[in-house]
Structures are given as C-alpha cells and as structure tokens.
Write an enzyme that holds these catalytic residues in place. Structure first.
Site, PDB file in Angstrom:
ATOM      1  N   SER A 120      57.141  53.129  39.358  1.00 32.44           N
ATOM      2  CA  SER A 120      55.892  53.653  38.800  1.00 32.44           C
ATOM      3  C   SER A 120      54.817  52.578  38.696  1.00 32.44           C
ATOM      4  O   SER A 120      53.669  52.890  38.395  1.00 32.44           O
ATOM      5  CB  SER A 120      56.151  54.253  37.413  1.00 32.44           C
ATOM      6  OG  SER A 120      56.800  53.320  36.582  1.00 32.44           O
ATOM      7  N   HIS A 141      57.305  58.783  43.527  1.00 32.60           N
ATOM      8  CA  HIS A 141      57.367  58.671  42.075  1.00 32.60           C
ATOM      9  C   HIS A 141      57.433  60.058  41.439  1.00 32.60           C
ATOM     10  O   HIS A 141      56.454  60.806  41.417  1.00 32.60           O
ATOM     11  CB  HIS A 141      56.147  57.908  41.534  1.00 32.60           C
ATOM     12  CG  HIS A 141      56.154  57.786  40.051  1.00 32.60           C
ATOM     13  ND1 HIS A 141      55.054  58.081  39.276  1.00 32.60           N
ATOM     14  CD2 HIS A 141      57.140  57.436  39.182  1.00 32.60           C
ATOM     15  CE1 HIS A 141      55.357  57.912  37.997  1.00 32.60           C
ATOM     16  NE2 HIS A 141      56.612  57.523  37.915  1.00 32.60           N
ATOM     17  N   GLU A 153      54.373  61.707  43.163  1.00 29.70           N
ATOM     18  CA  GLU A 153      53.310  60.884  43.729  1.00 29.70           C
ATOM     19  C   GLU A 153      53.871  60.199  44.982  1.00 29.70           C
ATOM     20  O   GLU A 153      54.806  59.412  44.897  1.00 29.70           O
ATOM     21  CB  GLU A 153      52.828  59.843  42.724  1.00 29.70           C
ATOM     22  CG  GLU A 153      52.149  60.466  41.517  1.00 29.70           C
ATOM     23  CD  GLU A 153      51.734  59.441  40.480  1.00 29.70           C
ATOM     24  OE1 GLU A 153      50.582  59.488  40.030  1.00 29.70           O
ATOM     25  OE2 GLU A 153      52.567  58.585  40.127  1.00 29.70           O
ATOM     26  N   ASN A 191      50.615  56.722  35.796  1.00 28.19           N
ATOM     27  CA  ASN A 191      50.816  55.569  34.922  1.00 28.19           C
ATOM     28  C   ASN A 191      49.589  54.681  34.797  1.00 28.19           C
ATOM     29  O   ASN A 191      49.503  53.890  33.863  1.00 28.19           O
ATOM     30  CB  ASN A 191      52.030  54.761  35.387  1.00 28.19           C
ATOM     31  CG  ASN A 191      53.322  55.396  34.905  1.00 28.19           C
ATOM     32  OD1 ASN A 191      53.565  55.506  33.717  1.00 28.19           O
ATOM     33  ND2 ASN A 191      54.136  55.854  35.835  1.00 28.19           N
TER      34      ASN A 191
END
Length: 291
Positions: A120, A141, A153, A191
């Site tokens: 991440s 991700h 992602e 994130n």
C-alpha cells in the site's frame, strides 16, 4: 494469453487471508503460503468461520462452504506455488523482505507466472526490481477488508509490460472485484488520504480532544462512513499502522504521515487492535471482520 487457474497468496495475515477468500470464493484453486504452520491453521479456521457466517446471512448458499474450502490449500513450502498463474504477495511493508521472497519465488515459478504485490505504500517499480521479472510484475492493492470490499488499486511499474497489466486487470475482474488504475506513487489513491487521516484521528485521542468511540461516531454519522477511523485502525493493527507510517513518511516526508507516539506506546502495551482483543476499542473475540 494463458488462462489463470491457480492463485498463490504469500502471507496469511489479515490481508493475505482476505485475498485468499476472494480467490477461492471466485472459483480459483488457491494456495496460501506462510513460514509458520500455526499461522496457516489460524487463517484456515478464520476463512471457514467467515464463510459459514456468510452462509448464515444468505450471502452464499450453505453448500458452497465446503466447496470453497476444498479450493483453499495452505503450505509452508514455496515449491507448492510452482503451478500458480498469479502470485500475490501480502507480507508486511519491508522492501528487503519482499525482495527476498520474490527472489526465491522467481526460482520456483515458471516464466509466465505474474507476480503481484498488495503493498500500500512501497513503489511497485522498487519491489519489481528485486523480483527477477520486472516486466511481469504489477501492483494489486486490495481494499481492507478484502473479503468484503470490491476495490483493487492496479499499478504498473516502469517496466511492467502491457500484456502483464492486461492479464492482471482481467484476473481482477474474474475475482469479482472492481479495479482502478493508479500510477506508481506512494499510497496510490486510498492510503494517500487514509494514512494521514487516520494519524490525525490518533492525534485527536493523544491531545484529549475526544474519545475513540466519539470520533468514530462523529465520522460515521456525519460523513456516512461504514467504519470509523479508530475501528479501522483496530482492524489494520497498530503494528501494521506503524510500518505504513514509516514507509509513507520515509518516501514523502509528509509530516502528517509520521507515526504518532501513541501508536508506539500501544504496541509496547500489546494493544495492537482486534487481533489482540484490545486497541482503541475492546473486543470479545478476535475473529476476522465479518465472521
């Protein structure tokens, strides 16, 4: 393009366990690797518990549970991953550890196996650089908790081939997930916002502005989030949050990404979150989220 039939997941922690559920539930033969047999045993028990609860809630047919579990295999031997069409790494955020793992896997897996990382915060290009197959490497991700959330992602590294990214994208869709494409930048989309946001929530507790339960209640009520930041942090784990902060802050030098002192004190006190029964909140059980 070769069809992906067997999925490997390296790491049986919170994320690895969730990713394996997604793969096995989608019909893929799934091999979960960990260095510790007790970790695999725990992951299998958590998986079965989650699936039984899903059946009770009508999310899946009751007879689907044994069928899905028959596709779930645990192993402590990397050699068992030799037939995987895609290998998803879900170990903790340490570049050296990831390089060591992928270097070993490169010797085991055939050239057509796609390597993917669930990182991440760490650069996909950097991880791929130690994999032995940077052109067949992609970032995938999954959103926590992977077994409940649909987002992935998808991030290509500098050397990721178009064919590899397309195969990985189609695989993500075959899992029943919703992929979005991001550039190889720290934190990607989620994130980039979440690590500083969660740290801000932790600092509110540190400064005595509000109690964890009230912070969660405010965020859920006003913003419509299904989970408050303190609840999410307890699910992630304080130990993981520290690693995320260290990785993100080291790459960006963003002050809000720096690990709050309270996180380190909670780790020292053994208050890691749901997995230890106590974090910002207390828990009667340490079962997987949704189980």
């Amino acid at each position: 393009m070769a069809e992906i039939k067997i999925v490997g997941v390296a790491g049986s922690g919170t994320m690895g366990c969730g990713i394996a559920i997604v793969a096995a539930r989608a019909g893929f033969d799934t091999w979960v690797y960990d260095t510790r047999q007790e970790a695999l045993d725990r992951a299998r028990a958590q998986t079965e518990s989650f699936l039984k609860k899903s059946a009770e809630r009508g999310k899946i047919p009751p007879d689907a549970v044994p069928d899905i579990m028959s596709r779930w295999h645990g192993t402590t031997r990397l050699e068992e991953l030799a037939d995987c069409g895609v290998l998803i790494e879900a170990v903790f955020e340490d570049l050296g550890v990831k390089h060591q793992l992928f270097s070993a896997l490169d010797k085991v897996c055939p050239p057509e196996t796609i390597f993917a990382s669930n990182t991440s915060t760490i650069s996909i290009t950097e991880i791929a650089g130690g994999s032995g197959r940077a052109d067949r490497f992609v970032g995938m991700h999954f959103c926590l908790p992977a077994q409940l959330m649909k987002l992935i992602e998808m991030s290509p590294g500098i050397n990721t081939s178009d064919e590899t990214f397309e195969r990985a994208w189609l695989f993500a869709q075959a899992l029943g997930q919703k992929p979005v494409r991001t550039q190889d930048t720290p934190g990607f989309i989620l994130n980039y916002f979440l690590i500083p946001f969660n740290n801000d929530a932790i600092r509110l507790v540190e400064q005595g502005v509000a109690a964890p339960a009230d912070i969660d209640r405010a965020i859920k009520t006003a913003l419509g989030y299904p989970m408050g930041p303190m609840e999410l942090l307890d699910l992630v784990g304080m130990d993981t949050q520290r690693l995320l902060c260290e990785a993100m802050h080291g790459l960006t030098q963003e002050p809000r990404a720096a690990c709050p002192p309270l996180v380190k004190r909670m780790i020292a006190a053994g208050r890691l979150g749901k997995k230890t029964g106590k974090g910002f909140h207390a828990y009667d059980n340490t079962k997987m989220f949704g189980a």
